[in-house]
Design a protein around this motif. Structure first.
Motif, short mmCIF file in Angstrom:
data_model
loop_
_atom_site.label_atom_id
_atom_site.label_comp_id
_atom_site.label_asym_id
_atom_site.label_seq_id
_atom_site.Cartn_x
_atom_site.Cartn_y
_atom_site.Cartn_z
N LEU A 115 56.96 79.90 85.36
CA LEU A 115 56.68 79.53 83.97
C LEU A 115 55.52 78.55 83.85
O LEU A 115 55.10 78.21 82.75
CB LEU A 115 57.94 78.94 83.33
CG LEU A 115 59.11 79.91 83.18
CD1 LEU A 115 60.36 79.17 82.71
CD2 LEU A 115 58.76 81.05 82.24
N GLY A 116 55.00 78.09 84.98
CA GLY A 116 53.84 77.21 84.98
C GLY A 116 54.13 75.78 84.59
O GLY A 116 53.26 75.09 84.07
N VAL A 117 55.35 75.32 84.83
CA VAL A 117 55.71 73.94 84.53
C VAL A 117 56.31 73.31 85.77
O VAL A 117 56.71 73.99 86.71
CB VAL A 117 56.73 73.84 83.36
CG1 VAL A 117 56.13 74.39 82.08
CG2 VAL A 117 58.04 74.54 83.68
N ASP A 118 56.37 71.99 85.78
CA ASP A 118 57.03 71.28 86.86
C ASP A 118 58.54 71.47 86.70
O ASP A 118 59.05 71.50 85.58
CB ASP A 118 56.67 69.78 86.78
CG ASP A 118 57.17 69.03 87.99
OD1 ASP A 118 58.38 68.73 88.03
OD2 ASP A 118 56.36 68.73 88.88
N GLY A 119 59.24 71.58 87.80
CA GLY A 119 60.69 71.77 87.76
C GLY A 119 61.41 70.69 86.96
O GLY A 119 62.40 70.96 86.30
N ARG A 120 60.88 69.48 87.01
CA ARG A 120 61.50 68.38 86.26
C ARG A 120 61.43 68.60 84.77
O ARG A 120 62.25 68.07 84.01
CB ARG A 120 60.85 67.05 86.63
CG ARG A 120 61.11 66.65 88.08
CD ARG A 120 60.32 65.44 88.44
NE ARG A 120 58.90 65.82 88.48
CZ ARG A 120 57.94 65.03 88.89
NH1 ARG A 120 58.21 63.82 89.27
NH2 ARG A 120 56.69 65.46 88.93
N ASP A 121 60.46 69.39 84.33
CA ASP A 121 60.32 69.66 82.89
C ASP A 121 61.45 70.56 82.37
O ASP A 121 61.69 70.60 81.16
CB ASP A 121 58.97 70.30 82.57
CG ASP A 121 57.82 69.36 82.85
OD1 ASP A 121 58.02 68.12 82.81
OD2 ASP A 121 56.71 69.85 83.12
N LEU A 122 62.12 71.27 83.25
CA LEU A 122 63.24 72.10 82.82
C LEU A 122 64.53 71.30 82.73
O LEU A 122 65.43 71.66 81.99
CB LEU A 122 63.46 73.27 83.79
CG LEU A 122 62.38 74.35 83.82
CD1 LEU A 122 62.78 75.43 84.81
CD2 LEU A 122 62.13 74.93 82.46
N LEU A 123 64.60 70.21 83.48
CA LEU A 123 65.83 69.42 83.50
C LEU A 123 66.01 68.68 82.18
O LEU A 123 65.08 68.07 81.67
CB LEU A 123 65.82 68.43 84.66
CG LEU A 123 65.81 69.07 86.04
CD1 LEU A 123 65.65 68.00 87.11
CD2 LEU A 123 67.07 69.89 86.27
N PRO A 124 67.18 68.72 81.62
CA PRO A 124 67.43 68.14 80.29
C PRO A 124 67.75 66.65 80.32
O PRO A 124 68.66 66.19 79.66
CB PRO A 124 68.62 68.96 79.79
CG PRO A 124 69.37 69.31 81.03
CD PRO A 124 68.32 69.50 82.09
N TYR A 125 67.02 65.88 81.07
CA TYR A 125 67.26 64.44 81.13
C TYR A 125 66.10 63.72 80.50
O TYR A 125 64.98 64.10 80.57
CB TYR A 125 67.43 63.95 82.56
CG TYR A 125 68.67 64.48 83.22
CD1 TYR A 125 69.92 64.05 82.78
CD2 TYR A 125 68.61 65.40 84.23
CE1 TYR A 125 71.08 64.54 83.37
CE2 TYR A 125 69.76 65.89 84.82
CZ TYR A 125 70.98 65.44 84.38
OH TYR A 125 72.12 65.91 84.97
N GLU B 179 71.18 75.81 92.12
CA GLU B 179 70.49 74.99 93.10
C GLU B 179 69.15 74.57 92.54
O GLU B 179 68.53 75.29 91.75
CB GLU B 179 70.28 75.76 94.39
CG GLU B 179 71.57 76.10 95.11
CD GLU B 179 71.32 76.83 96.42
OE1 GLU B 179 70.15 77.18 96.72
OE2 GLU B 179 72.29 77.04 97.14
N LEU B 180 68.67 73.40 92.94
CA LEU B 180 67.37 72.94 92.46
C LEU B 180 66.25 73.89 92.84
O LEU B 180 65.32 74.10 92.07
CB LEU B 180 67.08 71.54 93.00
CG LEU B 180 67.81 70.40 92.31
CD1 LEU B 180 67.49 69.08 92.99
CD2 LEU B 180 67.44 70.33 90.84
N LYS B 181 66.35 74.51 94.01
CA LYS B 181 65.29 75.43 94.42
C LYS B 181 65.23 76.62 93.47
O LYS B 181 64.15 77.18 93.25
CB LYS B 181 65.44 75.87 95.87
CG LYS B 181 66.66 76.71 96.17
CD LYS B 181 66.71 77.05 97.65
CE LYS B 181 67.94 77.89 97.96
NZ LYS B 181 67.99 78.23 99.38
N THR B 182 66.34 77.00 92.87
CA THR B 182 66.35 78.08 91.88
C THR B 182 65.59 77.65 90.64
O THR B 182 64.74 78.38 90.14
CB THR B 182 67.80 78.45 91.51
OG1 THR B 182 68.49 78.88 92.68
CG2 THR B 182 67.84 79.54 90.46
N LEU B 183 65.89 76.44 90.16
CA LEU B 183 65.19 75.93 88.98
C LEU B 183 63.69 75.80 89.24
O LEU B 183 62.87 76.14 88.39
CB LEU B 183 65.76 74.58 88.57
CG LEU B 183 67.16 74.58 88.00
CD1 LEU B 183 67.58 73.17 87.65
CD2 LEU B 183 67.24 75.46 86.78
#
Length: 90
Positions: free
Chosen positions: A80-90, A69-73
């Motif tokens: 980790l101190g980053v925006d959730g979008r930074d984890l997404l591989p797009y 789920e996105l809330k998990t990410l």
């Protein structure tokens, strides 16, 4: 009265693949180790199980497609101190 039609959208959904899972696992692993966090500590701070963090990071070595789920990410990204979008591989 003139009826306006919304233009078609060109941002079709991109299917999640094993390659996306691999890149996500690589990012989480790199960020976690750069900060000196163990998998257990990251999981605790994000409110998830150690098994979930292991599963995410393990996907960098396998052809596994994760179902998260996105809330998990976003909770992991927050720790980790980053925006959730930074984890997404797009």
């Amino acid at each position: 009265m003139v009826a306006y039609r919304r233009p078609p959208r060109n941002d079709a959904l991109v299917p999640w693949t094993a390659d996306h899972s691999r890149r996500l696992g690589e990012r989480v692993h790199r960020l976690r180790t750069d900060q000196g966090l163990t998998q257990e500590r990251l999981a605790y701070l994000a409110g998830h199980s150690k098994n979930l963090v292991q599963k995410i990071e393990r996907s960098r070595h396998t052809e596994t497609e994760l179902n998260l789920e996105l809330k998990t990410l976003y909770s992991i990204a927050d720790v980790l101190g980053v925006d959730g979008r930074d984890l997404l591989p797009y």
